[in-house]
Design an enzyme around this catalytic site. Structure first.
Site, PDB file in Angstrom:
ATOM      1  N   LYS A 226       0.836  -1.218   0.000  1.00 57.66           N
ATOM      2  CA  LYS A 226       0.000   0.000   0.000  1.00 57.66           C
ATOM      3  C   LYS A 226       0.869   1.265   0.000  1.00 57.66           C
ATOM      4  O   LYS A 226       2.080   1.192  -0.148  1.00 57.66           O
ATOM      5  CB  LYS A 226      -0.960  -0.040   1.188  1.00 57.66           C
ATOM      6  CG  LYS A 226      -1.813  -1.324   1.262  1.00 57.66           C
ATOM      7  CD  LYS A 226      -2.871  -1.383   0.163  1.00 57.66           C
ATOM      8  CE  LYS A 226      -3.492  -2.767  -0.016  1.00 57.66           C
ATOM      9  NZ  LYS A 226      -4.390  -3.199   1.036  1.00 57.66           N
TER      10      LYS A 226
HETATM   11  C1  PLP Z   1      -5.436  -4.194   1.474  1.00 55.41           C
HETATM   12  C2  PLP Z   1      -6.910  -3.997   1.462  1.00 55.41           C
HETATM   13  C3  PLP Z   1      -7.731  -4.336   2.546  1.00 55.41           C
HETATM   14  C4  PLP Z   1      -7.235  -5.087   3.749  1.00 55.41           C
HETATM   15  O1  PLP Z   1      -6.162  -4.532   4.380  1.00 55.41           O
HETATM   16  P1  PLP Z   1      -5.184  -5.486   5.270  1.00 55.41           P
HETATM   17  O2  PLP Z   1      -4.309  -4.463   5.955  1.00 55.41           O
HETATM   18  O3  PLP Z   1      -4.434  -6.344   4.313  1.00 55.41           O
HETATM   19  O4  PLP Z   1      -6.015  -6.235   6.221  1.00 55.41           O
HETATM   20  C5  PLP Z   1      -9.068  -4.011   2.475  1.00 55.41           C
HETATM   21  N1  PLP Z   1      -9.594  -3.417   1.389  1.00 55.41           N
HETATM   22  C6  PLP Z   1      -8.843  -3.107   0.312  1.00 55.41           C
HETATM   23  C7  PLP Z   1      -9.484  -2.436  -0.847  1.00 55.41           C
HETATM   24  C8  PLP Z   1      -7.481  -3.406   0.308  1.00 55.41           C
HETATM   25  O5  PLP Z   1      -6.751  -3.127  -0.782  1.00 55.41           O
END
Ligand code: PLP
Length: 382
Positions: free
Chosen positions: A189
């Protein structure tokens, strides 16, 4: 293999984590509120609550808004499964709203149509979770107006869009048209804490409840207790919560990464501009332009003829390009088909899925590597 996404860890990031190892706290200590304050300022929101993952943040958002059995929660079919699963953790029923063909974000017109039908049937949702796909903000003004008219809550899944703007000058996470915005700090991210997540809100009472649910539903301040404390050791569990805390190690990394976010965003936007030039003449559809300076550009997705997608994908992988697909529509997952979802229900999402390929995009992607990606795609499309 050139991956589709990758973290960037600097010497300062490492030093921040090492400093915590020499401190008195490893789990939630002073680094967590410092990180929350910095993240709230960045999002232009008065309150931020850091948690152990984006998924935990989505779960707590649903709980704090009172989502439970019998409630309906709607989200986009083009997202990671966690955007929908959070409602099921609370015993609610999930449904989906089809996406816009160009932005691949939840389509406010489809939402309006579905809401009018639901009002006639007495099946209105209690919560809608729009997802800022690939880093581009949904039309939050339109969704916010519908939430007023039809009386549902809004949680923004901003896991792709930390640091983005909404196209009207507001920061994503400022929650002008939503109750809560949620983000993730998974390594692919915008910034990372290893695993980690964050909720922002404008409502002090919601922030307080989220912080309590993050740590077992326990309170330590006598003003929050039902009765008199037995003594100085006393705490009360006043509702059922979880251990969704972020550690100080993670928060220190997060604070260090936050300082680098403006540079990360600039690097991603520059690489996107360069992809647009390199790929302009190929028989592939590039992401819709128009929001290039507002998007956080978590992902760069191209669309190719559905009949050729698999061969193009395999040729790219064979050429050492770590392409990916974001996402398989959630309603087509076996665990959702068991609930009655079938192909054809969300045609725009399904059409998008058949055509899409995610190309590598991350701050440390070099121009040479990016040129290699473009050349491999051109070759595969010949
Ligand atoms: C990465 C992601 C999540 C979940 O996040 P985690 O930190 O991996 O639990 C939820 N929604 C979207 C759209 C994501 O890209």
């Amino acid at each position: 293999m050139i991956p589709y996404g990758r973290q960037s860890i600097s010497a300062a990031d490492k030093a921040a984590v090492l400093a915590v190892l020499d401190s008195d706290w490893l789990t939630q200590g002073p680094a967590v509120p410092q990180f929350e304050t910095a993240a709230a300022a960045l999002c232009d929101a008065p309150h931020a609550v850091a948690v152990s993952s984006g998924t935990a943040a989505l779960h707590l958002a649903c709980l704090a808004l009172g989502i439970g059995p019998g409630d309906r929660v709607w989200t986009s079919p083009i997202t990671f499964v966690a955007s929908a699963n959070c409602a099921r953790y609370c015993g609610a029923d999930v449904d989906f709203v089809d996406v816009e063909p160009d932005s691949v974000n939840l389509d406010p017109r489809c939402l309006a149509d579905k809401l009018h039908a639901a009002r006639r049937d007495g099946t209105l949702p209690k919560l809608v979770i729009p997802v800022h796909f690939a880093g581009r903000c949904c039309d939050m003004e339109a969704i916010g107006e519908l939430s007023q008219e039809f009386g549902f809550h809004v949680v923004e899944d901003a896991c792709h869009a930390f640091g983005a703007e909404d196209g009207q000058g507001d920061r994503v996470g400022a929650c002008r048209h939503s109750d809560i915005a949620v983000t993730s700090f998974h390594p692919v991210k915008m910034v990372t804490t290893g695993e980690g997540g964050l909720l922002t809100t404008r409502a002090a009472a919601l922030a307080e409840r989220l912080a309590r649910l993050r740590s077992h539903g326990i309170v330590r301040d006598p003003k929050d207790m039902g009765g008199e404390p037995d003594g100085p050791w006393y705490y009360e569990q006043i509702e059922l919560g979880y251990n969704y805390r972020m550690t100080d190690l993670q928060a220190a990394l997060g604070s260090s990464q936050l300082k680098r976010l403006p540079q990360f965003l600039a690097q991603r936007r520059q690489l996107v501009g360069r992809y647009r030039e390199l790929l302009a003449t190929l028989p592939a559809t590039l992401p819709a332009a128009g929001a290039d300076d507002a998007s956080a550009w978590h992902l760069f997705v191209v669309r190719v003829a559905a009949a050729r997608r698999r061969a193009v994908f395999e040729a790219l992988r064979a050429a050492g390009i770590g392409v990916n697909v974001h996402y398989i529509p959630v309603h087509l997952q076996p665990d959702y088909r068991r609930l009655g979802f079938v192909p054809g229900m969300f045609p725009e999402a399904e059409r998008y899925y058949r055509e899409t390929i995610t190309l590598p995009l991350f701050p440390e992607l070099t121009e040479d590597a990016q040129s290699q990606v473009a050349a491999a795609l051109a070759e595969a499309l010949q």
